[in-house]
Design a protein around this motif. Structure first.
Motif, PDB file in Angstrom:
ATOM      1  N   GLY A   8     -34.696 -16.707  12.511  1.00 45.93           N
ATOM      2  CA  GLY A   8     -34.810 -15.961  13.670  1.00 45.93           C
ATOM      3  C   GLY A   8     -35.088 -14.394  13.278  1.00 45.93           C
ATOM      4  N   SER A  17     -35.271  -7.315  21.442  1.00 47.00           N
ATOM      5  CA  SER A  17     -34.250  -8.252  21.002  1.00 47.00           C
ATOM      6  C   SER A  17     -34.848  -9.166  20.147  1.00 47.00           C
ATOM      7  CB  SER A  17     -33.617  -9.160  22.427  1.00 47.00           C
ATOM      8  OG  SER A  17     -33.333  -8.190  23.234  1.00 47.00           O
ATOM      9  N   ARG A  19     -32.657 -12.955  18.038  1.00 47.25           N
ATOM     10  CA  ARG A  19     -31.577 -13.773  17.647  1.00 47.25           C
ATOM     11  C   ARG A  19     -31.550 -14.367  16.393  1.00 47.25           C
ATOM     12  NH1 ARG A  19     -28.098 -16.249  21.057  1.00 47.25           N
ATOM     13  NH2 ARG A  19     -26.939 -18.244  20.582  1.00 47.25           N
ATOM     14  N   SER A  21     -29.693 -17.053  13.747  1.00 50.36           N
ATOM     15  CA  SER A  21     -29.257 -18.394  13.724  1.00 50.36           C
ATOM     16  C   SER A  21     -28.879 -18.779  12.324  1.00 50.36           C
ATOM     17  CB  SER A  21     -29.706 -19.439  14.622  1.00 50.36           C
ATOM     18  OG  SER A  21     -30.102 -19.225  15.838  1.00 50.36           O
ATOM     19  N   PHE A  67     -24.909  -6.131  20.240  1.00 41.65           N
ATOM     20  CA  PHE A  67     -25.073  -7.368  19.626  1.00 41.65           C
ATOM     21  C   PHE A  67     -23.827  -8.427  20.046  1.00 41.65           C
ATOM     22  CE2 PHE A  67     -26.980  -5.956  15.207  1.00 41.65           C
ATOM     23  CZ  PHE A  67     -27.879  -5.199  15.886  1.00 41.65           C
ATOM     24  N   THR A  68     -24.153  -9.475  20.048  1.00 36.81           N
ATOM     25  CA  THR A  68     -23.149 -10.539  20.438  1.00 36.81           C
ATOM     26  C   THR A  68     -23.220 -11.672  19.330  1.00 36.81           C
ATOM     27  OG1 THR A  68     -23.593 -10.039  22.846  1.00 36.81           O
ATOM     28  CG2 THR A  68     -22.240 -12.148  22.270  1.00 36.81           C
ATOM     29  N   SER A  79     -24.409 -17.601  15.437  1.00 40.62           N
ATOM     30  CA  SER A  79     -25.753 -16.839  16.073  1.00 40.62           C
ATOM     31  C   SER A  79     -25.440 -15.504  16.176  1.00 40.62           C
ATOM     32  CB  SER A  79     -26.140 -17.457  17.297  1.00 40.62           C
ATOM     33  OG  SER A  79     -26.540 -19.117  17.130  1.00 40.62           O
ATOM     34  N   GLN A  81     -26.732 -12.470  18.703  1.00 41.60           N
ATOM     35  CA  GLN A  81     -27.859 -12.061  19.624  1.00 41.60           C
ATOM     36  C   GLN A  81     -27.987 -10.576  19.507  1.00 41.60           C
ATOM     37  OE1 GLN A  81     -29.972 -13.996  21.746  1.00 41.60           O
ATOM     38  NE2 GLN A  81     -30.770 -11.899  22.057  1.00 41.60           N
TER      39      GLN A  81
END
Length: 114
Positions: A8, A17, A19, A21, A67-68, A79, A81
């Protein structure tokens, strides 16, 4: 025996953005904490985000609100995000798990252009 495979990373403009993983495989019986570290050129590796088996989370101040982190305990995946990316987020990002032995991924480059 334990492998972490990341995916990613890439190049994105500021404000964009991405993501990330990470999938863990091999002789894994129980993963306690999972997370992401990053290392920018000339800087020490720093913890970006962490998630416990019970899904409690921790974020570095520099990424809070942008960020998440999430995980799937059944699939041994984690992950990250990343939103509202900034040039200072540019770094190699490493997946990490603690079993309690620490394991690291090979790293994936994230580059944010201004």
């Amino acid at each position: 025996q334990v492998q972490l495979v990341e995916s990613g990373g890439g190049l994105v403009q500021a404000g964009g953005s991405l993501r990330l993983s990470c999938a863990a495989s091999g002789r894994i019986f129980n993963i306690n904490n999972m997370g992401w570290y990053r290392q920018a050129p000339g800087k020490q590796r720093e913890l970006v985000a962490l998630i416990t088996r019970g899904l409690s989370t921790y974020y570095a101040d520099s990424v809070k609100g942008r960020f998440t982190i999430s995980r799937d305990n059944a699939k041994n995946t984690v992950s990250l995000q990343m939103a509202s990316l900034k040039p200072e987020d540019t770094a190699v990002y490493y997946c990490w798990i603690e079993t309690p032995t620490n394991y690291w991924g090979q790293g994936t480059q994230v580059t944010v252009s201004s």
